[in-house]
Design a protein around this motif. Structure first.
Motif, PDB file in Angstrom:
ATOM      1  N   VAL A 102       0.838  -1.199   0.000  1.00 55.38           N
ATOM      2  CA  VAL A 102       0.000   0.000   0.000  1.00 55.38           C
ATOM      3  C   VAL A 102       0.875   1.251   0.000  1.00 55.38           C
ATOM      4  CG1 VAL A 102      -1.676   1.347   1.328  1.00 55.38           C
ATOM      5  CG2 VAL A 102      -1.962  -1.132   1.100  1.00 55.38           C
ATOM      6  N   VAL A 103       1.892   1.263   0.843  1.00 57.30           N
ATOM      7  CA  VAL A 103       2.758   2.437   0.920  1.00 57.30           C
ATOM      8  C   VAL A 103       3.549   2.615  -0.375  1.00 57.30           C
ATOM      9  CG1 VAL A 103       4.621   3.542   2.223  1.00 57.30           C
ATOM     10  CG2 VAL A 103       2.867   2.226   3.416  1.00 57.30           C
ATOM     11  N   MET A 104       3.948   1.523  -1.012  1.00 55.44           N
ATOM     12  CA  MET A 104       4.670   1.610  -2.287  1.00 55.44           C
ATOM     13  C   MET A 104       3.817   2.262  -3.370  1.00 55.44           C
ATOM     14  SD  MET A 104       7.535   1.113  -3.863  1.00 55.44           S
ATOM     15  CE  MET A 104       8.491  -0.040  -2.859  1.00 55.44           C
ATOM     16  N   MET A 105       2.488   2.197  -3.240  1.00 55.04           N
ATOM     17  CA  MET A 105       1.621   2.869  -4.208  1.00 55.04           C
ATOM     18  C   MET A 105       1.916   4.364  -4.282  1.00 55.04           C
ATOM     19  SD  MET A 105      -2.015   0.984  -3.430  1.00 55.04           S
ATOM     20  CE  MET A 105      -2.164  -0.803  -3.567  1.00 55.04           C
ATOM     21  N   GLY A 106       2.398   4.923  -3.184  1.00 53.38           N
ATOM     22  CA  GLY A 106       2.775   6.325  -3.200  1.00 53.38           C
ATOM     23  C   GLY A 106       3.971   6.626  -4.083  1.00 53.38           C
ATOM     24  N   ARG A 107       4.695   5.607  -4.479  1.00 54.10           N
ATOM     25  CA  ARG A 107       5.877   5.781  -5.325  1.00 54.10           C
ATOM     26  C   ARG A 107       5.596   5.526  -6.800  1.00 54.10           C
ATOM     27  NH1 ARG A 107       9.633   8.621  -3.215  1.00 54.10           N
ATOM     28  NH2 ARG A 107      11.148   7.664  -4.624  1.00 54.10           N
ATOM     29  N   TYR A 108       4.365   5.127  -7.162  1.00 53.32           N
ATOM     30  CA  TYR A 108       4.092   4.695  -8.528  1.00 53.32           C
ATOM     31  C   TYR A 108       4.431   5.763  -9.558  1.00 53.32           C
ATOM     32  CZ  TYR A 108       1.811   0.287  -7.303  1.00 53.32           C
ATOM     33  OH  TYR A 108       1.562  -0.983  -6.869  1.00 53.32           O
ATOM     34  N   GLY A 109       4.186   7.033  -9.223  1.00 58.48           N
ATOM     35  CA  GLY A 109       4.486   8.090 -10.171  1.00 58.48           C
ATOM     36  C   GLY A 109       5.964   8.265 -10.445  1.00 58.48           C
TER      37      GLY A 109
END
Length: 251
Positions: A102-109
């Motif tokens: 979930v936290v890695m989703m913040g890095r998708y961009g």
């Protein structure tokens, strides 16, 4: 100096939003400057979440100008200037996804075309989890966490994005006191680092410690002033008092 360094964190001018025939939001002018924590106060249906949706580009205003860091919402989002923490989870707790995922989703961009995390991305996730005191739960399924832990996970996702502007919708709803204190401390640290934090809430007890200023909202801005001024009973009565209820729940 760049345009975004000079600009207000959030600016609305002559903005109106209708849901059918109902005027949900009518803001003549609103500015929140960088490096501040701003509370957005109002009862359910006052337009808090509508304002956030307009700011994020999820709802298009019928008229007016919306800027985040001096940019239209779509551009601000593409550049990673803004991160949001939703009122309700946007992930099904039954879905087999871990806290770290979930936290890695913040890095998708920032992952590029391959969408494969690099060491810098993993470090950012680990740092974000440590700041919300969930470093030991990265491999835990998100559905097994308490309400406070889940909220902290979504705050960590916003931290991992490393945005300059954070919008949090009811971050204290359903959380324990420990999580509330941690979130308040963390948001203050972010503001002291020059980031802009806007918190929509109808729960007022955390605001004196958290917010530098507050906006009293009832479809329009009733008052934008230092937090202590906004929290005076005579001002709160304008938004929460007699005869102020609106039909429907537009928040």
């Amino acid at each position: 100096m760049s345009q975004t360094a000079l600009a207000s964190a959030l600016e609305l001018r002559d903005v109106a939003v209708h849901y059918g025939d109902l005027l949900a939001l009518d803001v003549t002018e609103l500015r929140v400057e960088p490096g501040r924590v701003c509370g957005l106060i109002g009862m359910n249906g006052a337009g808090k979440s509508t304002l956030f949706k307009v700011a994020l580009g999820a709802v298009r205003a019928d008229r007016g100008t919306v800027r985040l860091g001096g940019l239209p919402p779509e551009q601000a989002r593409r550049r990673g200037l803004v991160a949001s923490v939703p009122q309700s989870d946007d992930i099904d707790p039954r879905f087999p996804v871990t806290v770290g995922d979930v936290v890695m989703m913040g890095r998708y961009g920032r992952l590029g075309l391959t969408r494969r995390p690099r060491p810098t991305d993993r470090d950012a996730v680990a740092s974000a989890l440590a700041r919300v005191e969930l470093g030991g739960l990265a491999d835990r399924p998100i559905g097994t966490l308490s309400g406070g832990q889940r909220k902290r996970t979504f705050v960590a996702r916003a931290l991992a994005q490393d945005a300059r502007i954070l919008l949090l919708d009811e971050p204290f709803a359903g959380v324990d006191r420990r999580s509330e204190r941690l979130i308040v401390r963390l948001l203050r640290e972010l503001a002291e680092d020059g980031r802009s934090v806007i918190v929509a809430t109808h729960d007022l007890h955390a605001l004196p410690t958290l917010a530098d200023e507050a906006i009293l909202l009832l479809g329009r801005v009733l008052l934008h002033a230092p937090t202590a001024e906004v929290l005076k009973p005579e001002n709160l009565a304008r938004a929460f008092g007699l005869g102020t209820e609106r039909e429907g729940d537009l928040a």
